[in-house]
Design a protein around this motif. Structure first.
Motif, mmCIF file in Angstrom:
data_model
loop_
_atom_site.group_PDB
_atom_site.id
_atom_site.type_symbol
_atom_site.label_atom_id
_atom_site.label_comp_id
_atom_site.label_asym_id
_atom_site.label_seq_id
_atom_site.Cartn_x
_atom_site.Cartn_y
_atom_site.Cartn_z
ATOM 1 N N TYR A 135 15.660 -33.697 -22.159
ATOM 2 C CA TYR A 135 15.461 -31.923 -23.726
ATOM 3 C C TYR A 135 14.050 -31.551 -22.199
ATOM 4 O O TYR A 135 13.691 -30.443 -22.195
ATOM 5 N N TYR A 136 13.225 -32.389 -21.782
ATOM 6 C CA TYR A 136 12.515 -32.504 -21.451
ATOM 7 C C TYR A 136 12.410 -31.218 -19.681
ATOM 8 O O TYR A 136 12.205 -30.400 -19.526
ATOM 9 N N PHE A 137 13.933 -32.041 -19.293
ATOM 10 C CA PHE A 137 13.720 -31.261 -18.048
ATOM 11 C C PHE A 137 13.862 -29.098 -18.426
ATOM 12 O O PHE A 137 14.056 -28.247 -17.275
ATOM 13 N N THR A 138 14.851 -29.589 -19.387
ATOM 14 C CA THR A 138 15.591 -28.007 -20.114
ATOM 15 C C THR A 138 14.235 -27.237 -20.683
ATOM 16 O O THR A 138 14.331 -26.226 -20.555
ATOM 17 N N ASN A 139 12.936 -27.817 -21.715
ATOM 18 C CA ASN A 139 12.478 -27.446 -22.410
ATOM 19 C C ASN A 139 11.436 -27.060 -22.199
ATOM 20 O O ASN A 139 9.961 -26.655 -22.686
ATOM 21 N N LYS A 140 10.928 -28.091 -20.834
ATOM 22 C CA LYS A 140 9.445 -27.869 -20.863
ATOM 23 C C LYS A 140 9.279 -26.752 -19.255
ATOM 24 O O LYS A 140 8.410 -26.622 -18.439
ATOM 25 N N THR A 141 10.350 -26.566 -18.985
ATOM 26 C CA THR A 141 10.582 -25.166 -17.415
ATOM 27 C C THR A 141 10.849 -23.843 -17.833
ATOM 28 O O THR A 141 11.298 -24.081 -19.430
ATOM 29 N N THR A 142 10.828 -23.002 -17.094
ATOM 30 C CA THR A 142 11.220 -21.549 -17.262
ATOM 31 C C THR A 142 12.526 -21.129 -16.833
ATOM 32 O O THR A 142 12.626 -19.733 -16.810
ATOM 33 N N ASN A 143 13.050 -21.719 -15.871
ATOM 34 C CA ASN A 143 13.733 -20.896 -14.818
ATOM 35 C C ASN A 143 15.403 -22.369 -14.520
ATOM 36 O O ASN A 143 14.616 -23.628 -14.444
ATOM 37 N N PRO A 144 16.237 -22.176 -14.275
ATOM 38 C CA PRO A 144 17.204 -22.646 -13.752
ATOM 39 C C PRO A 144 16.183 -23.318 -12.426
ATOM 40 O O PRO A 144 16.945 -24.417 -12.174
#
Length: 391
Positions: free
Chosen positions: A318-327
């Motif tokens: 979850y942190y990988f995708t929700n604590k970042t702003t782009n792929p």
């Protein structure tokens, strides 16, 4: 057409995810047979679990760089060929084949570990929670089923046949992944104007806390699945019951694939997740300080630990995708966390095996696991109170 492509991606992605734990989770029920069959010293048995984790640590940043040059989909395809090669190399009744094959398996698995979360963010931008849930569910479910089947097969057929049958899913996954190569992201990655300028996660504190969180949850999890059968057998629990307990532990984390994405962003949801993380991962291992042999008690305990492990792993994703702003940041934090994090995790199975051999007791091992889990909960609280990684 786009909808059909998404459906095929989801299906084939789930097959890839199904092979990201299976080659590791089928090993614990086979450890006793491998030790006798190949005459491997007990002190080295923990390496069979640790080797893939070391491979994850070394190759995660390398895979990110390769994917930027040739594309995510093609990278996964090529590295899965290594996974298949390593899986079937382990059938050869030789120590070198077992360990070299395990190295190849670890390298192959790592491509999916690092790149699938980034592909979910890229290919399913409006369905990230669903994609993430299906990804982790496939990984956990098939990993658990593999443990159960491994225990059943080894009592009826040879070690080589057991490994061959349980490795066949990787071939199926590779075949079904081929159509995704048409949408390989190489063309996008070659257009410099489409790659945003963003601050590297390696220089941001929250990136390191996510890495620590990922490493601690993996350390406790892989140490548990490696040594729990041995811990239970030392209490007088039968091999079959110990294997079943480990299977239940893994299956119990499945609901978290859907629960965590739904609750992680809510205040009351965070309280719920932290409570069960503490019950499962901090208090759970301490339960085995007692000589529990009652099957019902073992199953209840394994369910709580499994639920805690599911929360920990799914929160990390979850942190990988929700604590970042782009792929691109997602791929970078995934590579960073799985590089440094798995290096930490790789120490667990070998270190705990050494401690057990040194003190001739599992008590110190279980207490240390609980302490690492306290650090895990603490780092999770810090991450949730921190803003997203800066763009």
């Amino acid at each position: 057409m786009k909808n059909n492509n998404q459906k095929w991606f989801i299906f084939s992605m789930m097959l890839i995810a199904a092979n990201l734990r299976l080659p590791i989770t089928i090993i614990p029920p086979l450890l006793h047979t491998i030790e006798k069959y190949l005459n491997i010293p007990n002190a080295l048995m923990g390496l069979i679990t640790s080797i893939p984790l070391v491979a994850f640590a070394i190759f995660s940043p390398i895979i990110v760089k390769i994917a930027k040059k040739i594309g995510n989909e093609l990278t996964v395809f090529l590295f899965f060929i290594l996974l298949i090669s390593g899986s079937y190399l382990r059938i050869i009744p030789a120590i070198w084949a077992l360990f070299f094959g395990t190295i190849l398996v670890g390298i192959g698995i790592d491509s999916g570990n690092v790149l699938v979360p980034a592909m979910i963010k890229d290919r399913l931008p409006t369905k990230i929670p669903m994609g993430t849930a299906l990804y982790t569910m496939s990984m956990l479910l098939i990993g658990a089923i593999g443990t159960a089947l491994s225990g059943i097969f080894i009592s009826k057929i040879s070690l080589g046949s057991t490994l061959a049958i349980l490795s066949a899913l990787s071939i199926i996954a590779l075949i079904f992944w081929i159509p995704n190569l048409k949408s390989n992201s190489r063309e996008k990655s070659n257009k410099k104007e489409e790659i945003p300028n963003y601050k590297t996660v390696w220089k941001q504190p929250v990136g390191w806390f996510i890495t620590l969180y990922f490493g601690l949850q993996a350390l406790v999890y892989y140490s548990l699945i490696t040594w729990l059968p041995s811990i239970l057998e030392s209490h007088g629990v039968s091999t079959l019951t110990a294997s079943n307990t480990l299977t239940v532990l893994q299956i119990s984390g499945l609901p978290c694939s859907f629960i965590v994405p739904l609750m992680a962003s809510k205040k009351n949801g965070r309280i719920f997740l932290n409570t069960f993380l503490i019950i499962g991962y901090v208090l759970g291992p301490l339960t085995f300080l007692m000589d529990i042999t009652n099957t019902s008690t073992l199953m209840i305990t394994s369910i709580l630990i499994g639920f805690g492990s599911g929360i920990a792993f799914n929160e990390a994703i979850y942190y990988f995708t929700n604590k970042t702003t782009n792929p691109y940041q997602t791929a970078e934090i995934s590579g960073m966390a799985q590089s440094s994090g798995y290096l930490l995790a790789a120490i667990g199975p070998v270190f705990f095996g050494f401690i057990k051999g040194l003190l001739n007791s599992w008590s110190s091992v279980l207490i240390l696991m609980a302490l690492f889990s306290v650090l895990l909960v603490t780092s999770g609280i810090i991450i949730n109170n921190h803003a997203s990684i800066k763009e």
